[in-house]
Structure formats: C-alpha cells, structure tokens
Design a protein around this motif. Structure first.
Motif, PDB file in Angstrom:
ATOM      1  N   GLN A  68     -35.173  -1.342  40.312  1.00 54.46           N
ATOM      2  CA  GLN A  68     -35.176  -0.969  38.996  1.00 54.46           C
ATOM      3  C   GLN A  68     -33.887   0.102  38.961  1.00 54.46           C
ATOM      4  O   GLN A  68     -33.745   0.789  39.599  1.00 54.46           O
ATOM      5  N   HIS A  69     -33.150  -0.240  37.614  1.00 56.60           N
ATOM      6  CA  HIS A  69     -31.957   0.361  37.519  1.00 56.60           C
ATOM      7  C   HIS A  69     -32.037   0.970  36.113  1.00 56.60           C
ATOM      8  O   HIS A  69     -32.486   0.302  35.159  1.00 56.60           O
ATOM      9  N   THR A  70     -31.618   2.419  36.077  1.00 53.31           N
ATOM     10  CA  THR A  70     -31.751   2.691  34.698  1.00 53.31           C
ATOM     11  C   THR A  70     -30.377   3.032  34.048  1.00 53.31           C
ATOM     12  O   THR A  70     -29.354   3.367  34.896  1.00 53.31           O
ATOM     13  N   TRP A  71     -30.173   2.473  32.866  1.00 56.20           N
ATOM     14  CA  TRP A  71     -28.817   2.592  32.328  1.00 56.20           C
ATOM     15  C   TRP A  71     -28.851   3.565  30.897  1.00 56.20           C
ATOM     16  O   TRP A  71     -29.814   3.440  30.459  1.00 56.20           O
ATOM     17  N   ALA A  72     -27.801   4.180  30.763  1.00 55.21           N
ATOM     18  CA  ALA A  72     -27.672   5.042  29.584  1.00 55.21           C
ATOM     19  C   ALA A  72     -26.566   4.678  28.708  1.00 55.21           C
ATOM     20  O   ALA A  72     -25.514   4.323  29.368  1.00 55.21           O
ATOM     21  N   LEU A  73     -26.845   4.738  27.419  1.00 56.56           N
ATOM     22  CA  LEU A  73     -25.728   4.373  26.579  1.00 56.56           C
ATOM     23  C   LEU A  73     -25.625   5.433  25.353  1.00 56.56           C
ATOM     24  O   LEU A  73     -26.878   5.968  25.030  1.00 56.56           O
ATOM     25  N   LEU A  74     -24.620   5.433  24.822  1.00 60.61           N
ATOM     26  CA  LEU A  74     -24.455   6.654  23.888  1.00 60.61           C
ATOM     27  C   LEU A  74     -24.569   5.945  22.410  1.00 60.61           C
ATOM     28  O   LEU A  74     -23.962   4.599  22.199  1.00 60.61           O
ATOM     29  N   THR A  75     -25.558   6.479  21.705  1.00 62.62           N
ATOM     30  CA  THR A  75     -26.004   5.625  20.331  1.00 62.62           C
ATOM     31  C   THR A  75     -24.802   6.026  19.329  1.00 62.62           C
ATOM     32  O   THR A  75     -23.902   6.965  19.509  1.00 62.62           O
ATOM     33  N   ARG A  76     -24.815   5.542  18.193  1.00 65.29           N
ATOM     34  CA  ARG A  76     -23.728   5.589  17.219  1.00 65.29           C
ATOM     35  C   ARG A  76     -23.915   7.077  16.934  1.00 65.29           C
ATOM     36  O   ARG A  76     -22.786   7.538  16.520  1.00 65.29           O
ATOM     37  N   LYS A  77     -25.106   7.365  16.656  1.00 65.24           N
ATOM     38  CA  LYS A  77     -25.271   8.892  16.137  1.00 65.24           C
ATOM     39  C   LYS A  77     -24.987   9.814  17.280  1.00 65.24           C
ATOM     40  O   LYS A  77     -24.177  10.914  16.978  1.00 65.24           O
ATOM     41  N   GLY A  78     -24.976   9.336  18.639  1.00 65.13           N
ATOM     42  CA  GLY A  78     -24.190  10.292  19.718  1.00 65.13           C
ATOM     43  C   GLY A  78     -22.725  10.330  19.621  1.00 65.13           C
ATOM     44  O   GLY A  78     -22.068  11.400  19.719  1.00 65.13           O
ATOM     45  N   ARG A  79     -22.360   9.009  19.556  1.00 66.65           N
ATOM     46  CA  ARG A  79     -20.945   8.952  19.074  1.00 66.65           C
ATOM     47  C   ARG A  79     -20.152   9.866  18.262  1.00 66.65           C
ATOM     48  O   ARG A  79     -19.191  10.586  18.095  1.00 66.65           O
ATOM     49  N   THR A  80     -20.793   9.887  16.848  1.00 63.61           N
ATOM     50  CA  THR A  80     -20.483  10.864  15.865  1.00 63.61           C
ATOM     51  C   THR A  80     -20.507  12.066  16.117  1.00 63.61           C
ATOM     52  O   THR A  80     -19.876  12.806  15.652  1.00 63.61           O
ATOM     53  N   ALA A  81     -21.780  12.516  16.747  1.00 63.38           N
ATOM     54  CA  ALA A  81     -21.876  13.903  17.145  1.00 63.38           C
ATOM     55  C   ALA A  81     -20.828  14.272  18.141  1.00 63.38           C
ATOM     56  O   ALA A  81     -20.253  15.459  17.954  1.00 63.38           O
ATOM     57  N   LEU A  82     -20.272  13.573  19.094  1.00 59.49           N
ATOM     58  CA  LEU A  82     -19.548  13.686  19.891  1.00 59.49           C
ATOM     59  C   LEU A  82     -18.058  14.232  19.342  1.00 59.49           C
ATOM     60  O   LEU A  82     -17.357  15.038  19.541  1.00 59.49           O
ATOM     61  N   LYS A  83     -17.837  13.003  18.420  1.00 60.71           N
ATOM     62  CA  LYS A  83     -16.501  13.255  17.657  1.00 60.71           C
ATOM     63  C   LYS A  83     -16.558  14.442  16.896  1.00 60.71           C
ATOM     64  O   LYS A  83     -15.347  15.041  16.809  1.00 60.71           O
ATOM     65  N   THR A  84     -17.443  14.739  16.058  1.00 59.32           N
ATOM     66  CA  THR A  84     -17.668  15.780  15.460  1.00 59.32           C
ATOM     67  C   THR A  84     -17.422  17.171  15.996  1.00 59.32           C
ATOM     68  O   THR A  84     -16.738  18.106  15.506  1.00 59.32           O
ATOM     69  N   HIS A  85     -18.082  17.272  17.138  1.00 61.55           N
ATOM     70  CA  HIS A  85     -18.141  18.475  17.841  1.00 61.55           C
ATOM     71  C   HIS A  85     -16.750  18.743  18.716  1.00 61.55           C
ATOM     72  O   HIS A  85     -16.137  19.587  18.537  1.00 61.55           O
ATOM     73  N   VAL A  86     -16.140  17.439  19.096  1.00 59.86           N
ATOM     74  CA  VAL A  86     -14.736  17.940  19.666  1.00 59.86           C
ATOM     75  C   VAL A  86     -13.639  18.112  18.511  1.00 59.86           C
ATOM     76  O   VAL A  86     -12.809  19.014  18.744  1.00 59.86           O
ATOM     77  N   ALA A  87     -13.913  17.615  17.520  1.00 52.89           N
ATOM     78  CA  ALA A  87     -12.980  17.830  16.300  1.00 52.89           C
ATOM     79  C   ALA A  87     -13.112  19.334  15.870  1.00 52.89           C
ATOM     80  O   ALA A  87     -12.224  19.854  15.477  1.00 52.89           O
ATOM     81  N   ALA A  88     -14.405  19.888  15.891  1.00 52.86           N
ATOM     82  CA  ALA A  88     -14.525  21.072  15.531  1.00 52.86           C
ATOM     83  C   ALA A  88     -13.945  22.163  16.727  1.00 52.86           C
ATOM     84  O   ALA A  88     -13.261  23.173  16.348  1.00 52.86           O
ATOM     85  N   LEU A  89     -14.045  21.782  17.987  1.00 53.35           N
ATOM     86  CA  LEU A  89     -13.345  22.615  18.909  1.00 53.35           C
ATOM     87  C   LEU A  89     -12.176  22.483  18.981  1.00 53.35           C
ATOM     88  O   LEU A  89     -11.364  23.580  19.071  1.00 53.35           O
TER      89      LEU A  89
END
Lengths: 100, 154
Positions: A68-89
């Motif tokens: 059994q392997h567990t995979w993680a993926l960044l959702t669209r909401k997560g991508r937007t949040a990351l972009k916004t956060h990095v832009a704020a920094l």
C-alpha cells in the motif's frame, strides 16, 4: 488567512515545505515527503492531516507491487493558498526594503 | 516593534522564501524525466507514424503496447509524479497540433506512396515525427533544468 495574505496553516515551516515540494508536481509519495523533510512518519502525518483538513492537500492510497502506497497531492485551493502566502511574504520583504 | 525585531523578521522571511524556492527545486528535480525516456517516446511515436503510413496495423498495436510498457517502466519506481498533460490553453493547443501533425504526416506519406510511388515516404514521415518529438523532449528537459536552477515552479 489574514487580509495580508499570510496563511497561518501554511506558515508553519514543515507545512510550507510540504506545499512547496508538492507545488511543481502532480503528486508525491508519503515516503518521499518524509525523506525530503527529514521528519518522522507521525510528524508528517500530523502536518498532512492539518493541510488535508484545510482542503490544501489530498491523499490517495494505491496498491503497487502488493504494497500500500500513500500519495499526497496539492489541491487547486492549496496551490492558490501557497501562491498567495508566498506573494504576501515577498511583499513584506519588498516593503522592508523600501523602508530601510 | 523595534528596528532590530523588524530586521530579524525580514531576514527570517527572506530565509523562508529561499527555503520555498529550494523545496520547489527539489520537488521538480525528482520529476525530471530521464534522457532515455524522451528518446524512447520519440522513437516509438516515429515508429507509430511510419507503420501507420505503411498500413501495417499489427505493428501499430505492438508499438502502442511498447509505448505503454515504456511509460509503465518509467513510473514503476517513481516517488514523485510530474504534472500530467498540458498545463494551459497553449499546451492543449500544442498537443492538438502535434496529433494533427502526426495524422497529416501519415496521410501525406500515404498520398506520396499512392500517387508517386515514393516507398520511402512512410519511413521519412516517421523520422520527421521522431525528430520533432525528440526536439520537444529536449526543450521540455531544458525548461525543467531552468526551473530547477531558478527555483521557479511556475
């Protein structure tokens, strides 16, 4: 998320690293993230759970070669949040540069 | 907040931003397709165009199976998957254009064989397709390396 764009969920170093690692890819195996961050399974699980609860990360379980392997993926909401956060920094650094 | 506290915050923020870039580069470097993969995909697609133009349907099925085998072998031990498919409208148009180009090559080669009896046309069309896909794979690889170097995941 604050009005400045700083996201308290992403701001924690390990969670920010998880999002940044996942950003340029479709998905990554749990083991890959654990090794990249150099943390234990339980610590990674805890952070992933928080990101999952916020809707930033999704988990997929797949059986490959009998394991059994567990995979993680960044959702669209997560991508937007990351972009916004990095832009704020970046804005913060630019503002400090202007002030000094 | 004192000036010294402000300075520490900004320095920390810079460090955080640098660590984000580093993590993105690390993630990207683990999804970089190996050179052999581009060569294999180019050869198989070139072969597909050549045999389709020559009307060898059995070989088409074999090459499709080979394509699936190559992709499966690449994915078997991967711990991080690259982004699948085109990322934007330009990418979608480019993919459609590439498929249309392949189909045009097949029909062009068939016409050349039927009208002018150019028996080498299917092979030539396959070689053109293989070259185009190989060049695209090199360009994609360079783009990956550029992003890894700059730490930009965009």
């Amino acid at each position: 998320m604050t009005s400045s764009g700083i996201d308290s969920i992403i701001h924690a170093p390990n969670r920010l690293q998880i999002c940044a690692l996942l950003a340029p890819m479709e998905m990554a195996e749990f083991q890959f993230l654990r090794d990249a961050l150099g943390v234990s399974d339980s610590v990674l699980s805890k952070h992933i759970k928080q990101l999952e609860d916020a809707g930033y990360v999704k988990l997929r379980k797949q059986k490959m070669n009998g394991r059994q392997h567990t995979w993680a993926l960044l959702t669209r909401k997560g991508r937007t949040a990351l972009k916004t956060h990095v832009a704020a920094l970046e804005r913060l650094v630019a503002l400090a540069g202007d002030l000094s | 907040m004192t000036d010294s506290e402000n300075k520490i915050d900004v320095d920390e923020t810079r460090e955080v931003l640098a660590s984000v870039e580093k993590a993105e580069s690390y993630g990207l470097s683990h999804t970089l397709p190996p050179r052999w993969f581009g060569v294999a995909i180019a050869l198989i697609n070139g072969g597909l165009v050549a045999v389709a133009a020559a009307g060898k349907t059995t070989l088409v099925a074999l090459l499709i199976a080979a394509l699936a085998g190559v992709i499966a072998s690449r994915q078997r031990n991967m711990k991080a998957y690259p982004t699948q498919g085109p990322k934007n409208a330009v990418g979608v148009l480019a993919a459609i254009g590439l498929i249309a180009f392949g189909i045009a090559l097949i029909f062009g080669a068939k016409l050349l064989v039927e009208i002018y009896a150019f028996t080498f046309a299917p092979l030539a069309s396959g070689a053109v397709m293989a070259t185009v896909i190989y060049l695209l794979s090199i360009s994609e690889r360079r783009e990956y390396l550029r992003k890894i170097k700059t730490g930009s995941a965009e």
